[in-house]
Design an enzyme around this catalytic site. Structure first.
Site, short mmCIF file in Angstrom:
data_model
loop_
_atom_site.label_atom_id
_atom_site.label_comp_id
_atom_site.label_asym_id
_atom_site.label_seq_id
_atom_site.Cartn_x
_atom_site.Cartn_y
_atom_site.Cartn_z
N GLU A 152 0.80 -1.24 0.00
CA GLU A 152 0.00 0.00 0.00
C GLU A 152 0.83 1.28 0.00
O GLU A 152 0.54 2.21 0.75
CB GLU A 152 -0.96 -0.01 1.20
CG GLU A 152 -1.89 -1.21 1.21
CD GLU A 152 -2.87 -1.22 2.39
OE1 GLU A 152 -2.76 -0.36 3.27
OE2 GLU A 152 -3.75 -2.10 2.40
N GLU A 258 -5.94 -10.88 -1.31
CA GLU A 258 -6.72 -10.68 -0.07
C GLU A 258 -8.22 -10.63 -0.35
O GLU A 258 -8.97 -9.90 0.31
CB GLU A 258 -6.29 -9.36 0.62
CG GLU A 258 -4.80 -9.23 0.83
CD GLU A 258 -4.40 -8.04 1.70
OE1 GLU A 258 -5.29 -7.39 2.29
OE2 GLU A 258 -3.19 -7.77 1.77
C1 XIL Z 1 -5.96 -6.62 8.52
C2 XIL Z 1 -6.16 -7.84 9.41
O1 XIL Z 1 -7.00 -8.75 8.76
C3 XIL Z 1 -6.76 -7.43 10.74
O2 XIL Z 1 -6.82 -8.55 11.62
C4 XIL Z 1 -5.93 -6.32 11.37
O3 XIL Z 1 -6.55 -5.88 12.55
C5 XIL Z 1 -5.78 -5.17 10.41
O4 XIL Z 1 -5.21 -5.64 9.19
N1 XIL Z 1 -4.98 -4.84 3.81
C6 XIL Z 1 -3.88 -5.55 4.23
C7 XIL Z 1 -3.99 -6.43 5.43
O5 XIL Z 1 -2.83 -5.54 3.56
O6 XIL Z 1 -2.79 -6.52 6.13
C8 XIL Z 1 -5.11 -6.01 6.36
O7 XIL Z 1 -5.25 -7.01 7.37
C9 XIL Z 1 -6.39 -5.82 5.57
C10 XIL Z 1 -6.22 -4.75 4.52
#
Ligand code: XIL
Length: 339
Positions: A152, A258
């Site tokens: 990101e 994701e």
């Molecule tokens: C999220 C996790 O799923 C949560 O448990 C945590 O509290 C916050 O982060 N994009 C990403 C991930 O790259 O690392 C994030 O994961 C979700 C959004």
């Protein structure tokens, strides 16, 4: 006596009323398509919930560490690394012949407080990042298949996001991070990972950024499309295909890293049907677009999804429900893989 025998027979042979017979797991269906399929894994249920472990074992050829390899959890103090939880995840993956995606070395969130709470010179920021990447990638050398090296880094308007790394080091931090990760494990595949698949401006900026880094010789092997979406707001499959193709033309492979599809309460059959169509279309897009080599959801069961905590009133985002039963989305993914 009779009752005991009848019940035992039922437990062994029959399917409880609401349980959907699942058949071969997604992993077995994805293998002949040369596609890795998987999920982000949370460490508590991995340790405590056998149904979670069974679902992962059935469906996944690749696992992403949901939180345990992020900076804060894995490097809580300047001179202390906490590898235990991530080691357990890697051990589970190895026992099941699964690959591991390490997530994420350089991000602006879930940093340890000690990183941001004091001033540093540029040299000190560089040393900090170098030591972190070398220690973490070095610890997992040969055991982590792919790393999200930078997560990101691009803002919605296409500029580099103002993060502690950008402020501390300047735009060169990206190239440095990839080079240091490559030094620590020359065999690991190194990824840039981001969200915003429907934002064409951002997609173009990511493409330019990676093209320029590759021109400088930075060791980058792939790009991750996060693909968090919901039933009302989601990228078009054509936009996803375009993003994959553009990145693939740079010589990169692309992972869907994701994916989840949030649904607003109440979780009606109609909404779950819409969700299933999105899972189907995105899986098809990945299968049909050259360069897409992995399809990963951000969790596997609604019981342990991050969505309800992150978005009030939304949930049911994953292919298995909270009781580990297949939802229409699971069957849609399976159908797309069997086609
Ligand atoms: C999220 C996790 O799923 C949560 O448990 C945590 O509290 C916050 O982060 N994009 C990403 C991930 O790259 O690392 C994030 O994961 C979700 C959004």
């Amino acid at each position: 006596m009779w009752i005991v025998i009848i019940c035992a027979g039922f437990a062994a042979g029959a399917t409880p009323r609401n349980e959907i017979p699942i058949g071969p797991g997604l992993r077995a269906l994805a293998a002949p398509r040369h596609l890795d399929i998987g999920a982000a894994v949370a460490i508590e249920p991995l340790a405590g919930d056998p149904r979670y472990r069974d679902a992962l074992a059935r469906d996944c050829s690749i696992l992403t560490s949901e939180n345990v390899m992020k900076f804060g959890p894995i490097h809580p103090e300047p001179d202390r690394y906490a590898f235990e939880a991530a080691d357990a995840l890697v051990a589970f993956a190895q026992q099941h012949g699964m690959r591991v995606r390490g997530h994420a070395l350089v991000w602006h969130e879930q940093l340890a407080p000690w990183v941001t709470e004091r001033q540093r010179t540029r040299e000190e920021w560089q040393r900090l990042l170098h030591d972190h990447i070398s220690a973490v990638v070095g610890h997992y050398k040969g055991r982590v298949y792919a790393w999200d090296v930078v997560n990101e880094a691009v803002a919605e308007d296409g500029t580099l996001r103002e993060t502690p790394w950008l402020k501390g080091i300047g735009p060169d931090y990206l190239e440095m991070a990839f080079r240091w990760a490559h030094e620590a494990d020359p065999d690991a595949k190194l990824f840039y990972n981001d969200y915003g698949e429907s934002n064409e401006r951002k997609q173009k900026a990511i493409h330019r950024l990676l093209r320029d880094l590759l021109k400088k010789g930075a060791p980058i092997h792939g790009a991750g499309l996060q693909m968090h979406m919901d039933v009302d707001s989601h990228p078009r499959p054509s936009a996803v295909a375009r993003a994959i193709t553009r990145l693939h033309r740079l010589g990169l492979e692309v992972h869907v890293t994701e994916m989840d599809v949030a649904v607003p309460e109440p979780f009606t059959d109609r909404r779950l049907g819409e969700q299933a169509e999105l899972y189907r279309k995105m899986m098809r897009t990945c299968l049909d677009t050259k360069g897409c080599t992995a399809f990963i959801t951000w969790g596997i069961s609604d019981r342990y999804s991050w969505i309800p905590a992150f978005r009030r009133g939304w949930g049911a985002a994953l292919p298995l429900d909270a009781e580990f039963q297949a939802k229409p989305g699971y069957r849609a993914i399976r159908d797309a893989l069997s086609r």
